[in-house]
Design an enzyme around this catalytic site. Sequence first.
Site, PDB file in Angstrom:
ATOM      1  N   GLY A   7      38.673  42.460  46.407  1.00 18.02           N
ATOM      2  CA  GLY A   7      38.836  41.516  45.292  1.00 18.02           C
ATOM      3  C   GLY A   7      37.541  41.416  44.504  1.00 18.02           C
ATOM      4  O   GLY A   7      36.668  42.281  44.597  1.00 18.02           O
ATOM      5  N   TYR A  68      54.197  44.651  35.529  1.00 19.77           N
ATOM      6  CA  TYR A  68      53.636  45.057  34.221  1.00 19.77           C
ATOM      7  C   TYR A  68      52.333  45.828  34.456  1.00 19.77           C
ATOM      8  O   TYR A  68      51.633  45.648  35.445  1.00 19.77           O
ATOM      9  CB  TYR A  68      53.459  43.855  33.291  1.00 19.77           C
ATOM     10  CG  TYR A  68      52.536  42.735  33.734  1.00 19.77           C
ATOM     11  CD1 TYR A  68      53.014  41.633  34.454  1.00 19.77           C
ATOM     12  CD2 TYR A  68      51.181  42.765  33.409  1.00 19.77           C
ATOM     13  CE1 TYR A  68      52.175  40.589  34.822  1.00 19.77           C
ATOM     14  CE2 TYR A  68      50.339  41.728  33.784  1.00 19.77           C
ATOM     15  CZ  TYR A  68      50.829  40.648  34.477  1.00 19.77           C
ATOM     16  OH  TYR A  68      50.006  39.609  34.851  1.00 19.77           O
ATOM     17  N   ASP A  74      46.507  43.413  43.699  1.00 20.08           N
ATOM     18  CA  ASP A  74      46.592  42.442  44.805  1.00 20.08           C
ATOM     19  C   ASP A  74      47.844  41.598  44.674  1.00 20.08           C
ATOM     20  O   ASP A  74      48.549  41.328  45.654  1.00 20.08           O
ATOM     21  CB  ASP A  74      45.339  41.562  44.860  1.00 20.08           C
ATOM     22  CG  ASP A  74      45.075  40.821  43.541  1.00 20.08           C
ATOM     23  OD1 ASP A  74      45.541  41.275  42.463  1.00 20.08           O
ATOM     24  OD2 ASP A  74      44.396  39.791  43.594  1.00 20.08           O
TER      25      ASP A  74
HETATM   26  N1  LIG Z   1      30.349  34.134  44.156  1.00 22.88           N
HETATM   27  C1  LIG Z   1      31.622  33.760  44.420  1.00 22.88           C
HETATM   28  N2  LIG Z   1      32.591  33.926  43.481  1.00 22.88           N
HETATM   29  C2  LIG Z   1      33.865  33.569  43.741  1.00 22.88           C
HETATM   30  N3  LIG Z   1      34.275  33.034  44.902  1.00 22.88           N
HETATM   31  C3  LIG Z   1      33.338  32.850  45.865  1.00 22.88           C
HETATM   32  C4  LIG Z   1      31.985  33.209  45.685  1.00 22.88           C
HETATM   33  N4  LIG Z   1      31.300  32.939  46.816  1.00 22.88           N
HETATM   34  C5  LIG Z   1      32.175  32.424  47.671  1.00 22.88           C
HETATM   35  N5  LIG Z   1      33.388  32.346  47.097  1.00 22.88           N
HETATM   36  C6  LIG Z   1      34.540  31.899  47.770  1.00 22.88           C
HETATM   37  O1  LIG Z   1      35.092  33.170  48.218  1.00 22.88           O
HETATM   38  C7  LIG Z   1      36.396  33.063  48.320  1.00 22.88           C
HETATM   39  C8  LIG Z   1      37.055  34.111  47.439  1.00 22.88           C
HETATM   40  O2  LIG Z   1      38.242  34.354  48.134  1.00 22.88           O
HETATM   41  P1  LIG Z   1      38.590  35.834  48.531  1.00 22.88           P
HETATM   42  O3  LIG Z   1      40.043  35.818  48.753  1.00 22.88           O
HETATM   43  O4  LIG Z   1      37.692  36.333  49.583  1.00 22.88           O
HETATM   44  O5  LIG Z   1      38.163  36.556  47.187  1.00 22.88           O
HETATM   45  P2  LIG Z   1      38.727  37.744  46.347  1.00 22.88           P
HETATM   46  O6  LIG Z   1      40.102  38.069  46.833  1.00 22.88           O
HETATM   47  O7  LIG Z   1      38.691  37.202  44.945  1.00 22.88           O
HETATM   48  O8  LIG Z   1      37.710  38.825  46.572  1.00 22.88           O
HETATM   49  C9  LIG Z   1      36.782  31.682  47.867  1.00 22.88           C
HETATM   50  O9  LIG Z   1      36.734  30.809  48.994  1.00 22.88           O
HETATM   51  C10 LIG Z   1      35.649  31.278  46.976  1.00 22.88           C
HETATM   52  O10 LIG Z   1      35.535  29.898  46.876  1.00 22.88           O
HETATM   53  C1  LIG Z   2      43.569  37.828  38.700  1.00 26.58           C
HETATM   54  C2  LIG Z   2      42.768  38.736  39.604  1.00 26.58           C
HETATM   55  C3  LIG Z   2      41.369  38.932  39.064  1.00 26.58           C
HETATM   56  C4  LIG Z   2      42.699  38.075  40.998  1.00 26.58           C
HETATM   57  O1  LIG Z   2      41.792  38.785  41.783  1.00 26.58           O
HETATM   58  P1  LIG Z   2      40.964  38.088  43.002  1.00 26.58           P
HETATM   59  O2  LIG Z   2      41.038  36.611  42.831  1.00 26.58           O
HETATM   60  O3  LIG Z   2      41.675  38.555  44.234  1.00 26.58           O
HETATM   61  O4  LIG Z   2      39.580  38.630  42.892  1.00 26.58           O
HETATM   62  C5  LIG Z   2      43.486  40.117  39.760  1.00 26.58           C
HETATM   63  O5  LIG Z   2      44.824  39.885  40.155  1.00 26.58           O
HETATM   64  C6  LIG Z   2      43.466  40.885  38.448  1.00 26.58           C
HETATM   65  O6  LIG Z   2      42.486  41.546  38.152  1.00 26.58           O
HETATM   66  N1  LIG Z   2      44.579  40.820  37.655  1.00 26.58           N
HETATM   67  C7  LIG Z   2      44.660  41.554  36.407  1.00 26.58           C
HETATM   68  C8  LIG Z   2      45.344  40.732  35.328  1.00 26.58           C
HETATM   69  C9  LIG Z   2      46.779  40.348  35.663  1.00 26.58           C
HETATM   70  O7  LIG Z   2      47.135  40.300  36.876  1.00 26.58           O
HETATM   71  O8  LIG Z   2      47.561  40.105  34.695  1.00 26.58           O
HETATM   72  K   LIG Z   3      43.515  35.922  44.046  1.00 26.81           K
END
Ligand SMILES: Nc1ncnc2c1ncn2[C@@H]1O[C@H](COP(=O)(O)OP(=O)(O)O)[C@@H](O)[C@H]1O
Ligand SMILES: CC(C)(COP(=O)(O)O)[C@@H](O)C(=O)NCCC(=O)O
Ligand SMILES: [K+]
Length: 199
Positions: A7, A68, A74
């Site tokens: 992510g 889309y 994800d």
């Molecule tokens: N720098 C950061 N940016 C965004 N989220 C962060 C950061 N540091 C910690 N977090 C925490 O990390 C988690 C992001 O969730 P996660 O599912 O691991 O992220 P992603 O799927 O977006 O990579 C959340 O609990 C968020 O609050």
């Molecule tokens: C919205 C998201 C950034 C979420 O990613 P995450 O929170 O897991 O980092 C990801 O699903 C994404 O890049 N989506 C593209 C735009 C869309 O889904 O319409």
């Molecule tokens: K997400």
Amino acid sequence: MLLCDIGNTSYHFLDADEDYKEDVKTFNPASIKENVYYICVEPNTKKSLLKFSNWIDLSEKINMSNYYNTMGIDRIVACEAVQNGVIIDAGSAITVDVVKDGVFQGGFIYPGCRAMSFTYKNISSALDYEFNYDLDTKKLPKNSQDAISYGYLKLLYSEVISYKMPIILTGGDANLLKKIFVDAKVNDRLIFEGMKKLI
Ligand SMILES: Nc1ncnc2c1ncn2[C@@H]1O[C@H](COP(=O)(O)OP(=O)(O)O)[C@@H](O)[C@H]1O
Ligand SMILES: CC(C)(COP(=O)(O)O)[C@@H](O)C(=O)NCCC(=O)O
Ligand SMILES: [K+]
């Protein structure tokens, strides 16, 4: 078998029955020597992984006819793991997707808990509070911390419960949002379940 959901904050690995996270800012994918099946929403990371033949991108296996083109992989993979329900993936962003009889109905993107907390802080130091996840969503707030918590969380809560469907929570903040969505089921491995269906 090694799986990885990448992510905007973390590399989330599932190795046999153990799951663990690495920070996207510091983790070096070259440190993995075995085959790893992955999905990645972060465009630069996705590009950098192309040079590793043992990193196998599962996104090419998706039948995109139900989704889309610019939809996050994800979100797609989570939807592939659900027959009926509302999926809340609480990560860097919070994504909400509705699946009915195995078909994606649509969804929306909401600021993640950490991102939104920074947004309030950046508006004014008077809004520098942690969110109150034990908030009573039935009562209008009468203090500053609840005023921002309600403003952020109640709107998401009202929208999601209006669908009157089972709610599945996943992502780094799933256990925080579980305090608001008390009837939701937390499944930290939902995306891995979707990935396994593609292999
Ligand atoms: N720098 C950061 N940016 C965004 N989220 C962060 C950061 N540091 C910690 N977090 C925490 O990390 C988690 C992001 O969730 P996660 O599912 O691991 O992220 P992603 O799927 O977006 O990579 C959340 O609990 C968020 O609050
Ligand atoms: C919205 C998201 C950034 C979420 O990613 P995450 O929170 O897991 O980092 C990801 O699903 C994404 O890049 N989506 C593209 C735009 C869309 O889904 O319409
Ligand atoms: K997400």
